[in-house]
Design a protein around this motif. Structure first.
Motif, PDB file in Angstrom:
ATOM      1  N   SER A 285      44.722  53.270  33.695  1.00  0.00           N
ATOM      2  CA  SER A 285      44.487  52.050  34.464  1.00  0.00           C
ATOM      3  C   SER A 285      44.225  50.859  33.545  1.00  0.00           C
ATOM      4  O   SER A 285      44.756  49.758  33.751  1.00  0.00           O
ATOM      5  CB  SER A 285      43.293  52.261  35.402  1.00  0.00           C
ATOM      6  N   CYS A 286      43.428  51.086  32.506  1.00  0.00           N
ATOM      7  CA  CYS A 286      43.069  50.006  31.586  1.00  0.00           C
ATOM      8  C   CYS A 286      44.275  49.516  30.777  1.00  0.00           C
ATOM      9  O   CYS A 286      44.434  48.316  30.549  1.00  0.00           O
ATOM     10  CB  CYS A 286      41.964  50.473  30.639  1.00  0.00           C
TER      11      CYS A 286
ATOM     12  N   ARG B 154      42.309  48.794  43.223  1.00  0.00           N
ATOM     13  CA  ARG B 154      41.809  49.790  42.274  1.00  0.00           C
ATOM     14  C   ARG B 154      41.020  49.133  41.149  1.00  0.00           C
ATOM     15  O   ARG B 154      39.937  49.602  40.783  1.00  0.00           O
ATOM     16  CB  ARG B 154      42.963  50.604  41.708  1.00  0.00           C
ATOM     17  N   TRP B 155      41.555  48.077  40.567  1.00  0.00           N
ATOM     18  CA  TRP B 155      40.852  47.409  39.470  1.00  0.00           C
ATOM     19  C   TRP B 155      39.542  46.799  39.936  1.00  0.00           C
ATOM     20  O   TRP B 155      38.538  46.845  39.223  1.00  0.00           O
ATOM     21  CB  TRP B 155      41.761  46.359  38.833  1.00  0.00           C
TER      22      TRP B 155
ATOM     23  N   SER C  13      46.946  41.575  38.840  1.00  0.00           N
ATOM     24  CA  SER C  13      47.885  42.405  39.614  1.00  0.00           C
ATOM     25  C   SER C  13      49.081  41.597  40.107  1.00  0.00           C
ATOM     26  O   SER C  13      50.096  42.179  40.514  1.00  0.00           O
ATOM     27  CB  SER C  13      47.171  43.054  40.803  1.00  0.00           C
TER      28      SER C  13
ATOM     29  N   GLU D 203      37.066  49.680  40.130  1.00  0.00           N
ATOM     30  CA  GLU D 203      36.648  50.166  38.809  1.00  0.00           C
ATOM     31  C   GLU D 203      35.758  49.166  38.089  1.00  0.00           C
ATOM     32  O   GLU D 203      34.771  49.549  37.452  1.00  0.00           O
ATOM     33  CB  GLU D 203      37.889  50.485  37.976  1.00  0.00           C
ATOM     34  N   ILE D 204      36.092  47.891  38.184  1.00  0.00           N
ATOM     35  CA  ILE D 204      35.268  46.866  37.524  1.00  0.00           C
ATOM     36  C   ILE D 204      33.902  46.767  38.186  1.00  0.00           C
ATOM     37  O   ILE D 204      32.861  46.759  37.503  1.00  0.00           O
ATOM     38  CB  ILE D 204      35.987  45.498  37.554  1.00  0.00           C
TER      39      ILE D 204
ATOM     40  N   TRP E 295      46.959  47.953  42.864  1.00  0.00           N
ATOM     41  CA  TRP E 295      46.263  47.748  41.592  1.00  0.00           C
ATOM     42  C   TRP E 295      45.128  46.740  41.713  1.00  0.00           C
ATOM     43  O   TRP E 295      44.098  46.893  41.057  1.00  0.00           O
ATOM     44  CB  TRP E 295      47.249  47.351  40.506  1.00  0.00           C
ATOM     45  N   SER E 296      45.269  45.738  42.539  1.00  0.00           N
ATOM     46  CA  SER E 296      44.155  44.802  42.738  1.00  0.00           C
ATOM     47  C   SER E 296      42.946  45.533  43.305  1.00  0.00           C
ATOM     48  O   SER E 296      41.812  45.365  42.829  1.00  0.00           O
ATOM     49  CB  SER E 296      44.568  43.672  43.679  1.00  0.00           C
TER      50      SER E 296
ATOM     51  N   PHE F 281      46.321  47.387  33.025  1.00  0.00           N
ATOM     52  CA  PHE F 281      45.640  46.110  33.236  1.00  0.00           C
ATOM     53  C   PHE F 281      45.872  45.183  32.037  1.00  0.00           C
ATOM     54  O   PHE F 281      46.262  44.017  32.200  1.00  0.00           O
ATOM     55  CB  PHE F 281      44.145  46.360  33.438  1.00  0.00           C
TER      56      PHE F 281
ATOM     57  N   ALA G 238      41.087  40.579  39.502  1.00  0.00           N
ATOM     58  CA  ALA G 238      41.965  41.679  39.905  1.00  0.00           C
ATOM     59  C   ALA G 238      43.234  41.158  40.586  1.00  0.00           C
ATOM     60  O   ALA G 238      44.343  41.645  40.319  1.00  0.00           O
ATOM     61  CB  ALA G 238      41.218  42.642  40.826  1.00  0.00           C
TER      62      ALA G 238
ATOM     63  N   PRO H 216      36.505  43.858  31.816  1.00  0.00           N
ATOM     64  CA  PRO H 216      37.372  43.035  30.967  1.00  0.00           C
ATOM     65  C   PRO H 216      36.543  42.087  30.111  1.00  0.00           C
ATOM     66  O   PRO H 216      35.398  41.759  30.447  1.00  0.00           O
ATOM     67  CB  PRO H 216      38.226  42.263  31.986  1.00  0.00           C
TER      68      PRO H 216
END
Length: 371
Positions: free
Chosen positions: A326-327, A71-72, A56, A75-76, A68-69, A330, A52, A83
């Motif tokens: 988001s994806c 958030r990702w 980001s 989510e991951i 974004w770091s 990314f 992440a 990913p």
């Protein structure tokens, strides 16, 4: 979706085994392939945090990078999406590892220079962790004349395919043999040998194989007509022609696929018609190793999978829209990361990535969504 700030602090001490709910197989696969350090091996969130943070880092401001770091990572870690393996291993890794999972390599001609240039690209792609697809149709068939001391081509395109396949045994990363796919035109005189190559259980074991079927062949099949296998050798001007019933050829494909699971088929004219890159001036050549994508030479697969089983609430459409946005961001950052940090195995691939910026978001766990 309510995402806690500095989410990493909540999850950094969760052990990998606990994350996988003591599923030893999943833990072992993760530990074998993706961690770069001991702490990433034992505490999986550290691996996801590296990914992440790395992806980001492409964002323009510190505020965006932090958002974004975080958030990702959320989510991951919570299985909204994952990913692909090359991103998990390659992001933040200073070794020569691409973040693209697969590519397609073109044999530009029938000379030894062309063949060994293809071998070089296969070697480089495999060493950077990429799987690959190669169409061998440009290579002259067996027993064709050769304009050097060998006089005739003993094994033709199939012999060179076996050589390409064997390269993976020597350059795979950490014991990982690269995935490969070889295709050939339904019009190539070696297509019959190609169809039966998997009947030898010791031949071409690192690769899948597919026959590229044209619309004109399907029309001949429907009308029970003859089909011409044809190749013109540019160097010697020799023309090789073989006539066979189209239905007989299709029967061979069906019988071998029934026995050995291969060859597959690529409806190449339909692929060209539906391709996005064709209209941009980048004509497709074959598929990547897993065949989910028909590709222009040296283009790549930059991939993730959305866990569709997570979308069960009444607001699932809004959730899916948010996750999809988001994806896409990314993956586009992954493309830029690949270019900025020079993670591609050779310059031609980097150029194509910069021109097409292709990304691939798939779905997984559909059965859970249906339950």
């Amino acid at each position: 979706m309510n995402i806690p700030k500095n989410y990493f602090q909540e999850i950094k001490d969760i052990k990998t085994e606990d994350y996988f709910k003591d599923n030893q197989f999943s833990s072992n696969v993760f530990k074998l392939k993706y961690p770069l350090t001991e702490i990433e091996t034992n505490y999986i969130a550290h691996c996801f945090k590296r990914v992440a943070d790395s992806i980001s880092s492409i964002e323009k401001t510190e505020e965006l990078r932090e958002y974004w770091s975080n958030r990702w990572l959320y989510e991951i870690f919570n299985d909204w999406w994952k990913p692909a393996g090359s991103i998990l291993q390659g992001a933040g890794n200073h070794k020569k590892i691409s973040l693209s999972n697969c590519t397609t390599i073109e044999i530009k001609g029938d000379s030894l220079d062309d063949i060994f240039e293809t071998g070089r690209k296969i070697s480089k792609s495999a060493s950077y962790r990429q799987g690959l697809g190669v169409d061998i149709s440009p290579l002259r068939p067996k027993n064709a004349m050769i304009n050097n001391s060998a006089i005739i081509s003993n094994d033709g395109s199939i012999g060179w395919m076996k050589w390409f396949d064997n390269i993976g045994n020597h350059v795979g990363q950490r014991g990982r043999i690269p995935a490969m796919l070889f295709s050939i035109s339904i019009s190539h005189p070696d297509v019959i040998d190609f169809i039966h190559v998997k009947s030898n259980l010791h031949a071409v074991q690192n690769a899948n194989i597919s026959v590229q079927i044209s619309d004109s062949f399907m029309r001949a099949f429907e009308k029970d007509e003859d089909w011409l296998l044809y190749f013109k050798v540019e160097g010697t001007r020799e023309e090789i022609k073989v006539n066979i019933k189209a239905k007989e050829l299709m029967k061979m494909i069906a019988e071998e696929a029934n026995k050995f699971g291969e060859p597959g088929i690529q409806f190449i004219d339909l692929c060209k018609k539906e391709s996005v890159t064709e209209v941009l001036g980048f004509p497709v050549k074959s598929t990547n190793a897993c065949s989910e994508k028909v590709m222009y030479p040296d283009s790549t697969c930059v991939l993730l999978s959305i866990n569709i089983g997570k979308f069960k609430s009444k607001n699932y459409e809004d959730e899916l829209a948010s996750i999809s946005e988001s994806c896409v961001r990314f993956l586009d950052n992954v493309v830029e990361y690949e270019l900025q940090y020079k993670k591609s195995p050779y310059k031609e691939q980097a150029y194509v990535i910069s021109q097409l910026r292709e990304i691939g978001g798939g779905i997984t766990n559909l059965h859970a969504w249906l339950l």
